[in-house]
Design a protein around this motif. Structure first.
Motif, mmCIF file in Angstrom:
data_model
loop_
_atom_site.group_PDB
_atom_site.id
_atom_site.type_symbol
_atom_site.label_atom_id
_atom_site.label_comp_id
_atom_site.label_asym_id
_atom_site.label_seq_id
_atom_site.Cartn_x
_atom_site.Cartn_y
_atom_site.Cartn_z
ATOM 1 N N UNK A 52 0.843 -1.197 0.000
ATOM 2 C CA UNK A 52 0.000 0.000 0.000
ATOM 3 C C UNK A 52 0.877 1.246 0.000
ATOM 4 N N UNK A 53 0.414 2.342 -0.617
ATOM 5 C CA UNK A 53 1.190 3.579 -0.591
ATOM 6 C C UNK A 53 1.294 4.125 0.832
ATOM 7 N N UNK A 54 2.484 4.654 1.127
ATOM 8 C CA UNK A 54 2.728 5.145 2.484
ATOM 9 C C UNK A 54 2.504 6.647 2.606
ATOM 10 N N UNK A 55 2.362 7.363 1.476
ATOM 11 C CA UNK A 55 2.167 8.810 1.546
ATOM 12 C C UNK A 55 0.773 9.117 2.076
ATOM 13 N N UNK A 56 0.659 10.060 3.027
ATOM 14 C CA UNK A 56 -0.663 10.410 3.555
ATOM 15 C C UNK A 56 -1.478 11.162 2.510
ATOM 16 N N UNK A 57 -2.798 11.125 2.617
ATOM 17 C CA UNK A 57 -3.627 11.875 1.664
ATOM 18 C C UNK A 57 -3.492 13.373 1.894
ATOM 19 N N UNK A 58 -3.759 14.179 0.866
ATOM 20 C CA UNK A 58 -3.687 15.636 1.048
ATOM 21 C C UNK A 58 -4.644 16.084 2.146
ATOM 22 N N UNK A 59 -4.267 17.162 2.838
ATOM 23 C CA UNK A 59 -5.072 17.661 3.951
ATOM 24 C C UNK A 59 -4.970 19.181 3.988
ATOM 25 N N UNK A 60 -5.474 19.768 5.061
ATOM 26 C CA UNK A 60 -5.410 21.219 5.204
ATOM 27 C C UNK A 60 -3.981 21.728 5.237
ATOM 28 N N UNK A 61 -3.045 20.903 5.689
ATOM 29 C CA UNK A 61 -1.649 21.330 5.736
ATOM 30 C C UNK A 61 -1.086 21.604 4.346
ATOM 31 N N UNK A 62 -1.698 21.012 3.305
ATOM 32 C CA UNK A 62 -1.188 21.201 1.954
ATOM 33 C C UNK A 62 -1.764 22.406 1.238
ATOM 34 N N UNK A 63 -2.712 23.115 1.865
ATOM 35 C CA UNK A 63 -3.315 24.272 1.194
ATOM 36 C C UNK A 63 -2.288 25.386 1.015
ATOM 37 N N UNK A 64 -1.365 25.513 1.953
ATOM 38 C CA UNK A 64 -0.299 26.496 1.776
ATOM 39 C C UNK A 64 0.523 26.229 0.529
ATOM 40 N N UNK A 65 0.771 24.948 0.244
ATOM 41 C CA UNK A 65 1.492 24.606 -0.971
ATOM 42 C C UNK A 65 0.712 24.952 -2.227
ATOM 43 N N UNK A 66 -0.627 24.757 -2.189
ATOM 44 C CA UNK A 66 -1.460 25.150 -3.325
ATOM 45 C C UNK A 66 -1.380 26.652 -3.573
ATOM 46 N N UNK A 67 -1.422 27.422 -2.484
ATOM 47 C CA UNK A 67 -1.336 28.877 -2.611
ATOM 48 C C UNK A 67 0.017 29.283 -3.191
ATOM 49 N N UNK A 68 1.078 28.624 -2.730
ATOM 50 C CA UNK A 68 2.400 28.944 -3.260
ATOM 51 C C UNK A 68 2.529 28.619 -4.729
ATOM 52 N N UNK A 69 1.963 27.496 -5.149
ATOM 53 C CA UNK A 69 2.011 27.129 -6.564
ATOM 54 C C UNK A 69 1.231 28.117 -7.418
ATOM 55 N N UNK A 70 0.064 28.556 -6.923
ATOM 56 C CA UNK A 70 -0.724 29.545 -7.664
ATOM 57 C C UNK A 70 0.027 30.865 -7.778
ATOM 58 N N UNK A 71 0.743 31.247 -6.736
ATOM 59 C CA UNK A 71 1.542 32.476 -6.796
ATOM 60 C C UNK A 71 2.654 32.343 -7.831
ATOM 61 N N UNK A 72 3.265 31.154 -7.894
ATOM 62 C CA UNK A 72 4.316 30.945 -8.893
ATOM 63 C C UNK A 72 3.771 31.034 -10.305
ATOM 64 N N UNK A 73 2.462 30.760 -10.470
ATOM 65 C CA UNK A 73 1.832 30.851 -11.784
ATOM 66 C C UNK A 73 1.454 32.275 -12.151
ATOM 67 N N UNK A 74 1.686 33.250 -11.270
ATOM 68 C CA UNK A 74 1.421 34.641 -11.580
ATOM 69 C C UNK A 74 0.238 35.248 -10.869
ATOM 70 N N UNK A 75 -0.478 34.474 -10.052
ATOM 71 C CA UNK A 75 -1.626 35.005 -9.325
ATOM 72 C C UNK A 75 -1.186 35.594 -7.992
ATOM 73 N N UNK A 76 -1.902 36.622 -7.553
ATOM 74 C CA UNK A 76 -1.701 37.175 -6.217
ATOM 75 C C UNK A 76 -2.762 36.552 -5.306
ATOM 76 N N UNK A 77 -2.310 35.716 -4.392
ATOM 77 C CA UNK A 77 -3.232 34.949 -3.543
ATOM 78 C C UNK A 77 -3.065 35.390 -2.098
#
Length: 291
Positions: free
Chosen positions: A156-181
Motif C-alpha cells: 500500500x502507498x505510504x504517503x498520507x492523503x492531502x489535507x489542510x496542511x497542503x493548502x499552503x502549498x497550493x497557494x504557493x504554486x498559484x503564486x508561482x503561476x502569476x496570481x496574487x493569492x
C-alpha cells in the motif's frame, strides 16, 4: 418406491426457480399437481386428497425458496455493481482534481515563461523552475491516486492523503503561476481526514478554474476550522467565469459531489461586486467521519 422420483422433481423445480425462470417453474409445478391429481382420480389410492394437498404445498414452497435465492443473488450482484460504479467515479474525480490542477498550472507557467523569457530571463527561469516543481508534484499525486488500482499483493502507498496542511502549498504554486493569492487556514479545530481532503480538493479545483477560465489578478482563499464545520471560500476579482461550462466532468459538479458526500453544501457563482465566489460548508459530524 417413487420417493426418489419426487425428490428429483422437487430439486428440478428449485433449480429452475433459482435460475430466475419463475414462470417455467410455476408451469412445471402445476403440471406435477395436475398429473398426480389425475392419477388419483383414475384409481391410484396411494395418493389421496390430503397427500395431494400436502404435495401442492411442498411444490409452492420449493418454487418460492428458489425464487428467493435468485432474488438474493441478483440483489448482491446489483450492490457489487453499484459499489464498483461509485469507486470508479471516486477515482475519476481524484484524477480530474490532481491531473487537471497541475497541468493547468504548468500550462499557465509555460505561457508566462515564453512571454517573459527574452525580456526578463530571471523571471522566465523562475517560471521554468515552477514548471519542474509542478510536474514533479503532479507525478507524485498521480502515483498516489493510482495506488487504489494496485494488485492485492502490492504494498500500500505510504504517503498520507492531502489535507489542510497542503493548502499552503497550493497557494504557493498559484503564486508561482502569476496570481496574487491572499488568505490561508484559520481556527483551532481538528477536522476529520475526509473533511480535510475535501477542503484541499475544493481549493485546488477553485484555483485551477481561476487560472484557466478567469481573467483575475487577485484571489482570496479562506479556510476556517469552525467548532462544527469547515468553511471554505475562494473568491477572485476576475472578469470571466472562474468555472468551466456545465457538463460532464465539470469541476464545479465534482466539488458539489464532494460536499454532498460529507453532508455539506457548496455554492459557486458570480460575486455582486464582480469576480467569482466558491463557498462550501463541510460538517464534521457525519457518516463519512465514522468510516
Amino acid at each position: 418406491h417413487d420417493g426418489g422420483l419426487m425428490i428429483a422433481v422437487i430439486a428440478a423445480l428449485y433449480a429452475v426457480a433459482a435460475a430466475g425462470r419463475l414462470q417455467a417453474a410455476v408451469v412445471l409445478a402445476a403440471l406435477t399437481v395436475i398429473a398426480t391429481g389425475a392419477g388419483t382420480l383414475l384409481g391410484n389410492r396411494d395418493v389421496n386428497g390430503v397427500a395431494l394437498f400436502m404435495l401442492t404445498g411442498w411444490l409452492v414452497a420449493v418454487v418460492a425458496l428458489g425464487w428467493v435465492r435468485h432474488s438474493r443473488i441478483a440483489y448482491l450482484r446489483e450492490a457489487e455493481r453499484r459499489a464498483a460504479g461509485e469507486e470508479r467515479l471516486r477515482i475519476a474525480r481524484e484524477l480530474h482534481d490532481v491531473v487537471g490542477h497541475h497541468l493547468s498550472l504548468i500550462n499557465v507557467q509555460a505561457g508566462t515563461s515564453l512571454h517573459r523569457f527574452h525580456r526578463d530571463p530571471a523571471q522566465g527561469e523562475a517560471a521554468l523552475a515552477a514548471i519542474k516543481a509542478s510536474s514533479r508534484e503532479a507525478l507524485r499525486d498521480l502515483r498516489a491516486t493510482l495506488g487504489v488500482l494496485r494488485q492485492a499483493d502490492e504494498e500500500a502507498p505510504t504517503a498520507p492523503p492531502p489535507s489542510l496542511d497542503g493548502i499552503g502549498g497550493l497557494i504557493g504554486t498559484a503564486r508561482a503561476a502569476g496570481l496574487t493569492v491572499h488568505g490561508g487556514v484559520t481556527g483551532e479545530a481538528d477536522p476529520p481526514t475526509e473533511v480535510g481532503l475535501a477542503a484541499y480538493r475544493i481549493v485546488q479545483e477553485s484555483l485551477t478554474n481561476v487560472s484557466r477560465h478567469a481573467v483575475a489578478a487577485e484571489v482570496t482563499v479562506s479556510v476556517e476550522r469552525g467548532p462544527g464545520a469547515l468553511l471554505v471560500e475562494v473568491a477572485d476579482d476576475g472578469r470571466g467565469a472562474a468555472a468551466p461550462p456545465a457538463g460532464p466532468g465539470s469541476g464545479v459538479d465534482g466539488m458539489r459531489e464532494r460536499a454532498r458526500a460529507l453532508g455539506g453544501e457548496l455554492t459557486a457563482g458570480p460575486r455582486p461586486g464582480g469576480g467569482f465566489l466558491v463557498r462550501a460548508r463541510l460538517p464534521y459530524g457525519n457518516e463519512a467521519r465514522k468510516r
